[in-house]
Write a protein that holds these residues in place. Structure first.
Motif, PDB file in Angstrom:
ATOM      1  N   ALA A  18       0.816  -1.217   0.000  1.00 55.66           N
ATOM      2  CA  ALA A  18       0.000   0.000   0.000  1.00 55.66           C
ATOM      3  C   ALA A  18       0.852   1.270   0.000  1.00 55.66           C
ATOM      4  CB  ALA A  18      -0.935   0.007   1.204  1.00 55.66           C
ATOM      5  N   VAL A  19       2.010   1.215   0.643  1.00 54.34           N
ATOM      6  CA  VAL A  19       2.851   2.420   0.716  1.00 54.34           C
ATOM      7  C   VAL A  19       3.915   2.462  -0.380  1.00 54.34           C
ATOM      8  CG1 VAL A  19       2.482   2.711   3.185  1.00 54.34           C
ATOM      9  CG2 VAL A  19       4.466   1.424   2.374  1.00 54.34           C
ATOM     10  N   ALA A  20       3.999   1.412  -1.191  1.00 51.86           N
ATOM     11  CA  ALA A  20       5.000   1.372  -2.263  1.00 51.86           C
ATOM     12  C   ALA A  20       4.629   2.379  -3.351  1.00 51.86           C
ATOM     13  CB  ALA A  20       5.080  -0.030  -2.850  1.00 51.86           C
ATOM     14  N   ALA A  21       5.662   2.896  -3.996  1.00 49.64           N
ATOM     15  CA  ALA A  21       5.426   3.838  -5.094  1.00 49.64           C
ATOM     16  C   ALA A  21       4.631   3.171  -6.202  1.00 49.64           C
ATOM     17  CB  ALA A  21       6.758   4.347  -5.631  1.00 49.64           C
ATOM     18  N   GLU A  22       4.936   1.918  -6.459  1.00 51.50           N
ATOM     19  CA  GLU A  22       4.219   1.164  -7.489  1.00 51.50           C
ATOM     20  C   GLU A  22       3.780  -0.174  -6.890  1.00 51.50           C
ATOM     21  OE1 GLU A  22       5.303  -0.811 -11.710  1.00 51.50           O
ATOM     22  OE2 GLU A  22       6.119   1.168 -11.322  1.00 51.50           O
ATOM     23  N   PRO A  23       2.493  -0.311  -6.540  1.00 46.93           N
ATOM     24  CA  PRO A  23       2.018  -1.569  -5.963  1.00 46.93           C
ATOM     25  C   PRO A  23       2.277  -2.745  -6.904  1.00 46.93           C
ATOM     26  CG  PRO A  23       0.354   0.130  -5.732  1.00 46.93           C
ATOM     27  CD  PRO A  23       1.436   0.682  -6.618  1.00 46.93           C
ATOM     28  N   SER A  24       2.653  -3.870  -6.332  1.00 51.91           N
ATOM     29  CA  SER A  24       2.993  -5.051  -7.115  1.00 51.91           C
ATOM     30  C   SER A  24       1.906  -6.113  -6.983  1.00 51.91           C
ATOM     31  CB  SER A  24       4.324  -5.613  -6.623  1.00 51.91           C
ATOM     32  OG  SER A  24       4.526  -6.910  -7.107  1.00 51.91           O
ATOM     33  N   PRO A  25       1.473  -6.674  -8.106  1.00 53.30           N
ATOM     34  CA  PRO A  25       0.499  -7.760  -8.004  1.00 53.30           C
ATOM     35  C   PRO A  25       1.092  -9.004  -7.330  1.00 53.30           C
ATOM     36  CG  PRO A  25       1.095  -7.354 -10.309  1.00 53.30           C
ATOM     37  CD  PRO A  25       1.753  -6.310  -9.483  1.00 53.30           C
ATOM     38  N   ILE A  26       2.397  -9.183  -7.434  1.00 52.95           N
ATOM     39  CA  ILE A  26       3.037 -10.324  -6.767  1.00 52.95           C
ATOM     40  C   ILE A  26       2.942 -10.159  -5.250  1.00 52.95           C
ATOM     41  CG2 ILE A  26       5.189 -11.590  -6.407  1.00 52.95           C
ATOM     42  CD1 ILE A  26       5.959 -10.883  -9.258  1.00 52.95           C
ATOM     43  N   ARG A  27       3.109  -8.922  -4.761  1.00 54.49           N
ATOM     44  CA  ARG A  27       2.945  -8.672  -3.321  1.00 54.49           C
ATOM     45  C   ARG A  27       1.526  -8.966  -2.875  1.00 54.49           C
ATOM     46  NH1 ARG A  27       5.064  -3.377  -3.777  1.00 54.49           N
ATOM     47  NH2 ARG A  27       7.265  -3.639  -4.113  1.00 54.49           N
ATOM     48  N   THR A  28       0.563  -8.572  -3.703  1.00 57.74           N
ATOM     49  CA  THR A  28      -0.838  -8.842  -3.368  1.00 57.74           C
ATOM     50  C   THR A  28      -1.097 -10.340  -3.305  1.00 57.74           C
ATOM     51  OG1 THR A  28      -1.511  -6.768  -4.394  1.00 57.74           O
ATOM     52  CG2 THR A  28      -3.230  -8.428  -4.069  1.00 57.74           C
ATOM     53  N   VAL A  29      -0.570 -11.088  -4.276  1.00 62.43           N
ATOM     54  CA  VAL A  29      -0.725 -12.547  -4.275  1.00 62.43           C
ATOM     55  C   VAL A  29      -0.074 -13.145  -3.036  1.00 62.43           C
ATOM     56  CG1 VAL A  29      -0.034 -14.676  -5.465  1.00 62.43           C
ATOM     57  CG2 VAL A  29      -0.972 -12.766  -6.772  1.00 62.43           C
ATOM     58  N   LEU A  30       1.111 -12.662  -2.689  1.00 55.39           N
ATOM     59  CA  LEU A  30       1.808 -13.146  -1.493  1.00 55.39           C
ATOM     60  C   LEU A  30       1.000 -12.850  -0.233  1.00 55.39           C
ATOM     61  CD1 LEU A  30       4.287 -14.399  -0.151  1.00 55.39           C
ATOM     62  CD2 LEU A  30       5.367 -12.153  -0.234  1.00 55.39           C
ATOM     63  N   ALA A  31       0.462 -11.639  -0.135  1.00 52.93           N
ATOM     64  CA  ALA A  31      -0.343 -11.266   1.035  1.00 52.93           C
ATOM     65  C   ALA A  31      -1.592 -12.137   1.139  1.00 52.93           C
ATOM     66  CB  ALA A  31      -0.729  -9.789   0.960  1.00 52.93           C
ATOM     67  N   VAL A  32      -2.271 -12.336   0.023  1.00 53.37           N
ATOM     68  CA  VAL A  32      -3.482 -13.163   0.029  1.00 53.37           C
ATOM     69  C   VAL A  32      -3.124 -14.605   0.389  1.00 53.37           C
ATOM     70  CG1 VAL A  32      -5.302 -14.116  -1.452  1.00 53.37           C
ATOM     71  CG2 VAL A  32      -4.792 -11.671  -1.513  1.00 53.37           C
ATOM     72  N   ALA A  33      -2.019 -15.122  -0.147  1.00 56.81           N
ATOM     73  CA  ALA A  33      -1.607 -16.494   0.156  1.00 56.81           C
ATOM     74  C   ALA A  33      -1.314 -16.653   1.648  1.00 56.81           C
ATOM     75  CB  ALA A  33      -0.379 -16.866  -0.673  1.00 56.81           C
ATOM     76  N   LEU A  34      -0.639 -15.686   2.247  1.00 53.82           N
ATOM     77  CA  LEU A  34      -0.359 -15.755   3.684  1.00 53.82           C
ATOM     78  C   LEU A  34      -1.648 -15.680   4.500  1.00 53.82           C
ATOM     79  CD1 LEU A  34       2.819 -13.518   3.869  1.00 53.82           C
ATOM     80  CD2 LEU A  34       2.685 -15.924   4.537  1.00 53.82           C
ATOM     81  N   LEU A  35      -2.532 -14.792   4.108  1.00 55.61           N
ATOM     82  CA  LEU A  35      -3.807 -14.675   4.823  1.00 55.61           C
ATOM     83  C   LEU A  35      -4.639 -15.948   4.709  1.00 55.61           C
ATOM     84  CD1 LEU A  35      -4.681 -11.001   3.907  1.00 55.61           C
ATOM     85  CD2 LEU A  35      -4.295 -11.883   6.210  1.00 55.61           C
ATOM     86  N   LEU A  36      -4.691 -16.525   3.516  1.00 59.22           N
ATOM     87  CA  LEU A  36      -5.451 -17.764   3.338  1.00 59.22           C
ATOM     88  C   LEU A  36      -4.818 -18.925   4.104  1.00 59.22           C
ATOM     89  CD1 LEU A  36      -6.479 -17.597  -0.425  1.00 59.22           C
ATOM     90  CD2 LEU A  36      -7.927 -17.278   1.588  1.00 59.22           C
ATOM     91  N   ALA A  37      -3.491 -18.967   4.153  1.00 57.38           N
ATOM     92  CA  ALA A  37      -2.818 -20.011   4.934  1.00 57.38           C
ATOM     93  C   ALA A  37      -3.166 -19.858   6.415  1.00 57.38           C
ATOM     94  CB  ALA A  37      -1.305 -19.948   4.724  1.00 57.38           C
ATOM     95  N   GLY A  38      -3.229 -18.631   6.897  1.00 56.27           N
ATOM     96  CA  GLY A  38      -3.619 -18.386   8.284  1.00 56.27           C
ATOM     97  C   GLY A  38      -5.054 -18.781   8.557  1.00 56.27           C
ATOM     98  N   VAL A  39      -5.939 -18.466   7.628  1.00 55.22           N
ATOM     99  CA  VAL A  39      -7.351 -18.838   7.780  1.00 55.22           C
ATOM    100  C   VAL A  39      -7.490 -20.360   7.777  1.00 55.22           C
ATOM    101  CG1 VAL A  39      -9.601 -18.780   6.632  1.00 55.22           C
ATOM    102  CG2 VAL A  39      -8.265 -16.684   6.867  1.00 55.22           C
ATOM    103  N   LEU A  40      -6.819 -21.021   6.852  1.00 59.95           N
ATOM    104  CA  LEU A  40      -6.870 -22.482   6.784  1.00 59.95           C
ATOM    105  C   LEU A  40      -6.345 -23.109   8.070  1.00 59.95           C
ATOM    106  CD1 LEU A  40      -7.260 -25.116   5.089  1.00 59.95           C
ATOM    107  CD2 LEU A  40      -4.867 -24.832   4.408  1.00 59.95           C
ATOM    108  N   CYS A  41      -5.244 -22.576   8.548  1.00 65.28           N
ATOM    109  CA  CYS A  41      -4.634 -23.098   9.777  1.00 65.28           C
ATOM    110  C   CYS A  41      -5.574 -22.927  10.969  1.00 65.28           C
ATOM    111  CB  CYS A  41      -3.315 -22.369  10.007  1.00 65.28           C
ATOM    112  SG  CYS A  41      -2.308 -23.055  11.303  1.00 65.28           S
TER     113      CYS A  41
END
Length: 130
Positions: free
Chosen positions: A57-80
């Protein structure tokens, strides 16, 4: 003071405590500690996902890879967290019935999933400069 039969029907989940015999308290407490360890792991994964997305969110240019990584971590936490209680119940049920403990179903999924997330993090760090 409640008798053993009355105590069994007041504990939740009632369906679990109505079957089998009381196991050794050490095993029940170890099962609870394992449940709490899975919950701590879930919280750490979700915090990591929120942290990665905050950086995005604070990056000059948001990265879709960062978004995928964030979603993957969040989903792993939800699954766990979602499977931690189920694991606790099945282990407690096996203890109460005097049966073998169930195989860990979440551990391989989480292990391989975190390996994929680690590869995504490496791609972010070394290819895109994060």
């Amino acid at each position: 003071m409640a008798t053993d039969g009355e105590e069994r029907t007041t504990r939740w989940p009632r369906r679990l405590y109505e079957e089998g015999d009381e196991p050794d308290p050490r095993f029940t407490l170890a099962n609870e500690r394992t449940f709490l360890a899975w919950i701590r792991t879930a919280l750490a994964l979700m915090a990591g996902g929120v942290g990665v997305e905050a950086l995005n969110a604070v990056a000059a240019e948001p990265s879709p890879i960062r978004t995928v990584l964030a979603v993957a971590l969040l989903l792993a936490g939800v699954l766990c967290s979602a499977t931690a209680f189920t694991r606790w119940v099945s282990t407690e049920r096996a203890l109460r019935r005097g049966r073998p403990l169930p195989a860990p179903r979440l551990a391989p999924v989480l292990g391989y999933g975190l390996a994929v997330i680690g590869v995504l993090a490496c791609v972010l760090l070394f290819v895109t400069g994060f």
